[in-house]
Enzyme design. Structure first.
Site, PDB file in Angstrom:
ATOM      1  N   GLN A 267       0.827  -1.200   0.000  1.00 59.52           N
ATOM      2  CA  GLN A 267       0.000   0.000   0.000  1.00 59.52           C
ATOM      3  C   GLN A 267       0.865   1.256   0.000  1.00 59.52           C
ATOM      4  O   GLN A 267       1.965   1.269   0.579  1.00 59.52           O
ATOM      5  CB  GLN A 267      -0.932   0.036   1.223  1.00 59.52           C
ATOM      6  CG  GLN A 267      -2.205  -0.782   1.074  1.00 59.52           C
ATOM      7  CD  GLN A 267      -2.019  -2.232   1.464  1.00 59.52           C
ATOM      8  OE1 GLN A 267      -1.156  -2.569   2.266  1.00 59.52           O
ATOM      9  NE2 GLN A 267      -2.831  -3.103   0.870  1.00 59.52           N
TER      10      GLN A 267
ATOM     11  N   CYS B  10      -6.827   0.736   6.415  1.00 57.31           N
ATOM     12  CA  CYS B  10      -5.769  -0.270   6.477  1.00 57.31           C
ATOM     13  C   CYS B  10      -5.253  -0.309   7.906  1.00 57.31           C
ATOM     14  O   CYS B  10      -4.603   0.640   8.362  1.00 57.31           O
ATOM     15  CB  CYS B  10      -4.637   0.061   5.501  1.00 57.31           C
ATOM     16  SG  CYS B  10      -3.278  -1.149   5.534  1.00 57.31           S
TER      17      CYS B  10
ATOM     18  N   ASN C 212     -12.411  -8.125   0.125  1.00 57.45           N
ATOM     19  CA  ASN C 212     -11.247  -8.822   0.651  1.00 57.45           C
ATOM     20  C   ASN C 212     -11.688 -10.213   1.100  1.00 57.45           C
ATOM     21  O   ASN C 212     -12.756 -10.355   1.718  1.00 57.45           O
ATOM     22  CB  ASN C 212     -10.660  -8.055   1.836  1.00 57.45           C
ATOM     23  CG  ASN C 212     -10.162  -6.676   1.443  1.00 57.45           C
ATOM     24  OD1 ASN C 212      -9.092  -6.526   0.881  1.00 57.45           O
ATOM     25  ND2 ASN C 212     -10.959  -5.655   1.740  1.00 57.45           N
TER      26      ASN C 212
ATOM     27  N   GLY D 209      -8.499  -7.211   8.070  1.00 57.69           N
ATOM     28  CA  GLY D 209      -8.900  -8.603   7.884  1.00 57.69           C
ATOM     29  C   GLY D 209      -8.883  -9.380   9.188  1.00 57.69           C
ATOM     30  O   GLY D 209      -9.775 -10.195   9.457  1.00 57.69           O
TER      31      GLY D 209
END
Length: 269
Positions: free
Chosen positions: A47, A74, A182, A212
């Site tokens: 990223q 993120c 995702n 995640g």
């Protein structure tokens, strides 16, 4: 002009971080971000992060995947930026405002409350997000959670046995997910331990994914597979995730500065 950067990572999920809080930077096209993210001919990253001033918070964080697309949040980058700032901070992202602070594990991040409604994931049409009546080959009946970024989570006996490099992009681009998705595959070890791998939209297989890990922990807790305080083991290492009674998610884990340098954007145009 040359642009200074800091190369950082959280459990191997790596970032190019640019600080534009005091001095404005040029606009970066998707092609330039892809070139900078290239691991053979650029700096290399999962990223690309830009910090900007914000009137009521410590800073704004803009996040781009290695394919040049902008994403909302993120978690690992939040820890990296928290380390860079070196003090408790409020960071505004497209997915909401998060808070970071140094702790014994490295940096803790208050990720806010998860979104569980089908339209907040978002899905293309209404369905139960706790046990979705859909499947792709051996991956069936996932759970969907949005933690700034949208995630779909499959619980399996052995996450290492799943062909995530082929099933990940298939699911990511399915029409069920209008903003793409995702893809997490997770194995429950016990009431406080989860093993997982992730296919990140726009980035592919990564060694770690903070949002995640949060989404997977929340999914496991919603299904009463774990307690509300767990360790999530990713290929890059462990993260501690706690889902508080007030609904807020606290993620703790390490962040590392790898090196600093500068580049001329014209070399990557």
């Amino acid at each position: 002009m040359r642009v200074s950067f800091v190369k950082m990572h959280g459990l191997g999920n790596d970032f190019i971080v640019l600080d534009a809080r005091e001095n404005a930077l040029p606009q970066f096209s998707q092609a330039t971000i892809r070139a900078l993210a290239d691991r053979r001919e650029g700096i290399g990253c999962d990223q690309f992060i830009i910090l900007e001033p914000h009137e009521s918070a410590t800073c704004r964080m803009r996040i781009f995947n290695c394919d040049g697309t902008q994403v909302e949040a993120c978690g690992n980058a939040a820890r990296a930026v928290g380390l860079l700032l070196g003090k408790p901070a409020q960071i505004v992202t497209s997915g909401g405002t998060i808070e970071t602070r140094p702790d014994a594990a490295g940096i803790s991040v208050d990720m806010g409350r998860p979104r569980l409604e089908w339209e907040a994931i978002p899905l293309a049409y209404p369905m139960d997000t706790l046990t979705m009546p859909v499947g792709w080959e051996e991956l069936e009946q996932p759970c969907a959670v949005n933690v700034g970024n949208p995630h779909v989570i499959f619980f399996v006996e052995d996450n290492d046995a799943i062909r995530l490099d082929t099933l990940g992009p298939l699911i990511e681009q399915d029409e069920l997910f209008p903003d793409k998705i995702n893809v997490n595959v997770a194995t429950i070890e016990d009431r406080d331990t989860i093993r997982m791998r992730v296919w990140e939209r726009g980035a592919g297989l990564t060694r770690a994914c903070g949002t995640g890990a949060c989404a997977t922990a929340v999914a496991a807790m919603r299904r009463n597979l774990t307690d509300r305080d767990v360790t999530v083991h990713l290929p890059g290492g462990p993260l501690s995730i706690r889902w508080k009674e007030d609904g807020r998610i606290i993620m703790s884990g390490p962040a590392t500065e790898a090196f600093r340098g500068s580049f001329d954007p014209a070399d990557f145009a």
